[in-house]
Design a protein around this motif. Structure first.
Motif, PDB file in Angstrom:
ATOM      1  N   ALA A 164       0.912  -1.202   0.092  1.00  0.00           N
ATOM      2  CA  ALA A 164       0.103  -0.133   0.003  1.00  0.00           C
ATOM      3  C   ALA A 164       0.982   1.425   0.143  1.00  0.00           C
ATOM      4  O   ALA A 164       0.214   2.371  -0.301  1.00  0.00           O
ATOM      5  CB  ALA A 164      -0.892  -0.047   1.208  1.00  0.00           C
ATOM      6  N   GLY A 165       1.988   1.124   0.410  1.00  0.00           N
ATOM      7  CA  GLY A 165       2.979   2.345   0.377  1.00  0.00           C
ATOM      8  C   GLY A 165       3.390   2.996   1.554  1.00  0.00           C
ATOM      9  O   GLY A 165       3.743   4.014   1.620  1.00  0.00           O
ATOM     10  N   ALA A 166       2.916   2.171   2.779  1.00  0.00           N
ATOM     11  CA  ALA A 166       3.179   2.693   4.073  1.00  0.00           C
ATOM     12  C   ALA A 166       4.853   2.869   4.385  1.00  0.00           C
ATOM     13  O   ALA A 166       5.609   1.804   3.675  1.00  0.00           O
ATOM     14  CB  ALA A 166       2.933   2.034   5.193  1.00  0.00           C
ATOM     15  N   ASP A 167       5.284   3.709   5.076  1.00  0.00           N
ATOM     16  CA  ASP A 167       6.631   3.937   5.319  1.00  0.00           C
ATOM     17  C   ASP A 167       7.359   3.074   6.236  1.00  0.00           C
ATOM     18  O   ASP A 167       8.409   2.423   6.258  1.00  0.00           O
ATOM     19  CB  ASP A 167       6.985   5.509   5.912  1.00  0.00           C
ATOM     20  CG  ASP A 167       6.798   6.383   4.787  1.00  0.00           C
ATOM     21  OD1 ASP A 167       7.123   6.326   3.858  1.00  0.00           O
ATOM     22  OD2 ASP A 167       6.214   7.721   5.256  1.00  0.00           O
ATOM     23  N   ALA A 168       6.510   2.444   6.924  1.00  0.00           N
ATOM     24  CA  ALA A 168       7.072   1.437   8.070  1.00  0.00           C
ATOM     25  C   ALA A 168       5.691   0.719   8.481  1.00  0.00           C
ATOM     26  O   ALA A 168       4.595   0.910   8.510  1.00  0.00           O
ATOM     27  CB  ALA A 168       7.486   2.207   9.515  1.00  0.00           C
ATOM     28  N   VAL A 169       6.016  -0.554   9.070  1.00  0.00           N
ATOM     29  CA  VAL A 169       4.897  -1.609   9.479  1.00  0.00           C
ATOM     30  C   VAL A 169       5.059  -1.605  11.069  1.00  0.00           C
ATOM     31  O   VAL A 169       6.474  -1.903  11.510  1.00  0.00           O
ATOM     32  CB  VAL A 169       4.943  -2.805   9.004  1.00  0.00           C
ATOM     33  CG1 VAL A 169       6.244  -3.508   8.984  1.00  0.00           C
ATOM     34  CG2 VAL A 169       3.667  -3.786   9.475  1.00  0.00           C
ATOM     35  N   ILE A 170       4.215  -1.645  11.855  1.00  0.00           N
ATOM     36  CA  ILE A 170       4.344  -2.077  13.249  1.00  0.00           C
ATOM     37  C   ILE A 170       3.791  -3.636  13.311  1.00  0.00           C
ATOM     38  O   ILE A 170       2.640  -3.872  13.331  1.00  0.00           O
ATOM     39  CB  ILE A 170       3.065  -0.974  14.055  1.00  0.00           C
ATOM     40  CG1 ILE A 170       3.697   0.319  13.883  1.00  0.00           C
ATOM     41  CG2 ILE A 170       3.145  -1.300  15.589  1.00  0.00           C
ATOM     42  CD1 ILE A 170       2.323   1.400  14.377  1.00  0.00           C
ATOM     43  N   PRO A 210      10.923  -0.439   7.273  1.00  0.00           N
ATOM     44  CA  PRO A 210      11.382  -0.626   8.754  1.00  0.00           C
ATOM     45  C   PRO A 210      10.116  -1.347   9.609  1.00  0.00           C
ATOM     46  O   PRO A 210       8.913  -1.123   9.418  1.00  0.00           O
ATOM     47  CB  PRO A 210      11.574   0.778   9.304  1.00  0.00           C
ATOM     48  CG  PRO A 210      11.743   1.504   8.018  1.00  0.00           C
ATOM     49  CD  PRO A 210      11.100   0.865   6.836  1.00  0.00           C
ATOM     50  N   VAL A 211      10.545  -2.128  10.726  1.00  0.00           N
ATOM     51  CA  VAL A 211       9.681  -2.726  11.415  1.00  0.00           C
ATOM     52  C   VAL A 211       9.744  -2.096  12.807  1.00  0.00           C
ATOM     53  O   VAL A 211      10.720  -1.876  13.504  1.00  0.00           O
ATOM     54  CB  VAL A 211       9.851  -4.272  11.448  1.00  0.00           C
ATOM     55  CG1 VAL A 211       8.958  -5.123  12.566  1.00  0.00           C
ATOM     56  CG2 VAL A 211      10.026  -4.926  10.123  1.00  0.00           C
ATOM     57  N   VAL A 212       8.542  -1.683  13.436  1.00  0.00           N
ATOM     58  CA  VAL A 212       8.493  -1.194  14.843  1.00  0.00           C
ATOM     59  C   VAL A 212       7.778  -2.530  15.641  1.00  0.00           C
ATOM     60  O   VAL A 212       6.544  -2.883  15.133  1.00  0.00           O
ATOM     61  CB  VAL A 212       7.481  -0.125  15.021  1.00  0.00           C
ATOM     62  CG1 VAL A 212       7.573   0.248  16.478  1.00  0.00           C
ATOM     63  CG2 VAL A 212       8.364   1.106  14.007  1.00  0.00           C
ATOM     64  N   ALA A 213       8.430  -2.717  16.820  1.00  0.00           N
ATOM     65  CA  ALA A 213       7.835  -4.088  17.350  1.00  0.00           C
ATOM     66  C   ALA A 213       6.867  -3.694  18.428  1.00  0.00           C
ATOM     67  O   ALA A 213       7.424  -2.788  19.260  1.00  0.00           O
ATOM     68  CB  ALA A 213       9.021  -4.797  17.819  1.00  0.00           C
ATOM     69  N   ALA A 214       5.681  -4.143  18.558  1.00  0.00           N
ATOM     70  CA  ALA A 214       4.938  -3.890  19.583  1.00  0.00           C
ATOM     71  C   ALA A 214       4.270  -5.169  20.206  1.00  0.00           C
ATOM     72  O   ALA A 214       3.836  -6.012  19.489  1.00  0.00           O
ATOM     73  CB  ALA A 214       3.877  -3.039  19.330  1.00  0.00           C
ATOM     74  N   GLY A 215       4.173  -5.123  21.700  1.00  0.00           N
ATOM     75  CA  GLY A 215       3.609  -6.208  22.390  1.00  0.00           C
ATOM     76  C   GLY A 215       4.149  -6.742  23.592  1.00  0.00           C
ATOM     77  O   GLY A 215       5.339  -7.427  23.423  1.00  0.00           O
ATOM     78  N   ALA A 233      12.609   0.007  15.697  1.00  0.00           N
ATOM     79  CA  ALA A 233      12.324   0.587  17.084  1.00  0.00           C
ATOM     80  C   ALA A 233      11.075  -0.230  18.045  1.00  0.00           C
ATOM     81  O   ALA A 233      10.653  -1.255  17.152  1.00  0.00           O
ATOM     82  CB  ALA A 233      11.517   2.129  16.883  1.00  0.00           C
ATOM     83  N   ALA A 234      10.842   0.069  19.048  1.00  0.00           N
ATOM     84  CA  ALA A 234       9.984  -0.694  19.955  1.00  0.00           C
ATOM     85  C   ALA A 234       8.746   0.330  20.386  1.00  0.00           C
ATOM     86  O   ALA A 234       9.084   1.499  20.660  1.00  0.00           O
ATOM     87  CB  ALA A 234      10.427  -1.312  21.135  1.00  0.00           C
ATOM     88  N   GLN A 235       7.749  -0.181  19.988  1.00  0.00           N
ATOM     89  CA  GLN A 235       6.326   0.516  20.561  1.00  0.00           C
ATOM     90  C   GLN A 235       6.124  -0.085  22.045  1.00  0.00           C
ATOM     91  O   GLN A 235       5.430  -1.237  22.121  1.00  0.00           O
ATOM     92  CB  GLN A 235       5.318   0.408  19.721  1.00  0.00           C
ATOM     93  CG  GLN A 235       3.968   1.112  19.882  1.00  0.00           C
ATOM     94  CD  GLN A 235       2.902   1.339  18.923  1.00  0.00           C
ATOM     95  OE1 GLN A 235       3.006   2.110  17.979  1.00  0.00           O
ATOM     96  NE2 GLN A 235       1.890   0.574  18.830  1.00  0.00           N
TER      97      GLN A 235
END
Length: 357
Positions: A164-170, A210-215, A233-235
């Motif tokens: 879809a063209g997002a800059d990063a995925v969480i 880039p991947v942002v990790a969450a959980g 990065a981490a969320q």
């Protein structure tokens, strides 16, 4: 793989955009001022309400911040099932001396109006939950200088985010508190979520963004672990619920470390969509019978949750929390960012020392 722009937030620490009054401007400002990325939650707010919070936040900090939007939801709920659930909740309404909410109060969360505000008054970062925005939406935000991130709970969803063209995925692991950001609400998949470290590794090998990790992340050592697994990065959400600037109800903050709440569960009881909360009376009694009907059930139970909070009854509240909730620290948000950054640095040093032997 490119990285999340470090000029936006020096520390790889993102404060999750927790809807329902937790992620207030004061919290986001404190996180951003400390070198993390603070977030406002636009979910359940009007477009003007979101705009007023953005203005307030800009008055508190000149540092970058983000705003989170919920994607409009398809009409897949069975009205009869919602009616049966409403009948079951009648006793709760009587107990709390309130009325049930209208399940037909709206499905789009004012999405288009909020986008219009964010295109006219750009913010540094916008993230999305419950689906993938259209490419033209992401392209439009990019044209006004906004960095975009979209939540995914599987590698397949992450690939859709990239397409879809997002800059990063969480990458949101099953450990996360609050709502799982699945792109489709499939009841048959309940309980089949992927743990964060496995998910980060799968997503990292599936996409080039880039991947942002969450959980479930509560400590700097865990941030080091997800960075080592390939995240940029981490969320963290639950870690900031107990922060001094958090807008969470005092009972919610206290419940995170209370011996009364020994576990969390993914439940549809409060909203009709899977969300992780501390297991309290309401969750235990109604969770098994709640239909797959978001946001219908959210609207239905909203007055009950509000009345329970007003009555000081945590057993009737939605106590959103990740699996690491017992590790919550009641600190000013800025100090928490500093502590997490110090723990991260120590963990990295220890890893480097170990590898040098």
């Amino acid at each position: 793989m490119s990285s999340v722009p470090t000029d936006l937030f020096p520390h790889p620490i993102v404060q999750a955009p927790m809807a329902g009054g937790v992620a207030v401007p004061q919290l986001a400002a404190a996180v951003s001022e400390a070198g993390g990325l603070g977030f406002l939650a636009a979910g359940y707010k009007t477009a003007d309400g979101m705009y007023q919070e953005i203005k307030q936040l800009r008055g508190l900090t000149a540092q970058p911040f983000g705003v989170n939007l919920f994607l409009p939801q398809p009409e897949t709920a069975d009205p009869a099932a919602v009616g049966v659930y409403a009948h079951q909740l009648a006793g709760e309404a009587t107990w709390y001396e309130t009325e049930l909410g209208d399940p037909d109060s709206g499905r789009d969360d004012g999405y288009d109006a909020k986008l219009a505000v964010l295109l006219d008054n750009p913010v540094p970062v916008v993230s999305f939950h419950f689906g993938v925005p259209a490419r033209e939406v992401l392209d439009g935000l990019r044209r006004v200088g906004t960095y975009t991130m979209v939540t995914a709970t599987t590698a397949e969803e992450a690939r859709a985010v990239e397409r879809a063209g997002a800059d990063a995925v969480i990458a949101q692991g099953v450990e996360a508190g609050g709502h799982q950001g699945t792109h489709r609400d499939v009841p048959e998949a309940d309980g089949s979520g992927v743990g964060l470290l496995s998910l980060v590794a799968q997503v990292r090998e599936s996409v080039g963004i880039p991947v942002v990790a969450a959980g479930g992340i509560m400590r700097g050592g865990q941030i080091a672990a997800v960075l080592a697994a390939g995240a940029a990065a981490a969320q963290l959400g639950t870690a900031f619920v107990a922060a001094h600037e958090s807008g969470a109800h005092a009972l919610h903050k206290q419940a995170l470390t209370s011996p009364l709440y020994v576990r969390t569960e993914l439940t549809r009881a409060f909203s009709g969509r899977p969300a992780r909360a501390l297991a309290n009376r309401f969750l235990r009694e109604h969770g098994p019978y709640a239909p797959a009907a978001y946001p219908d059930v959210h609207h239905l139970t909203a007055p009950l949750r509000k009345a329970a909070a007003k009555a000081g009854d945590a057993q009737g509240m939605a106590l959103w929390a990740g699996q690491g909730h017992r590790m919550a620290r009641e600190l000013p948000a800025g100090q928490l960012v500093e502590v997490l950054a110090a723990e991260l640095a120590a963990a990295r040093t220890a890893l480097s020392a170990g590898g040098a032997r």
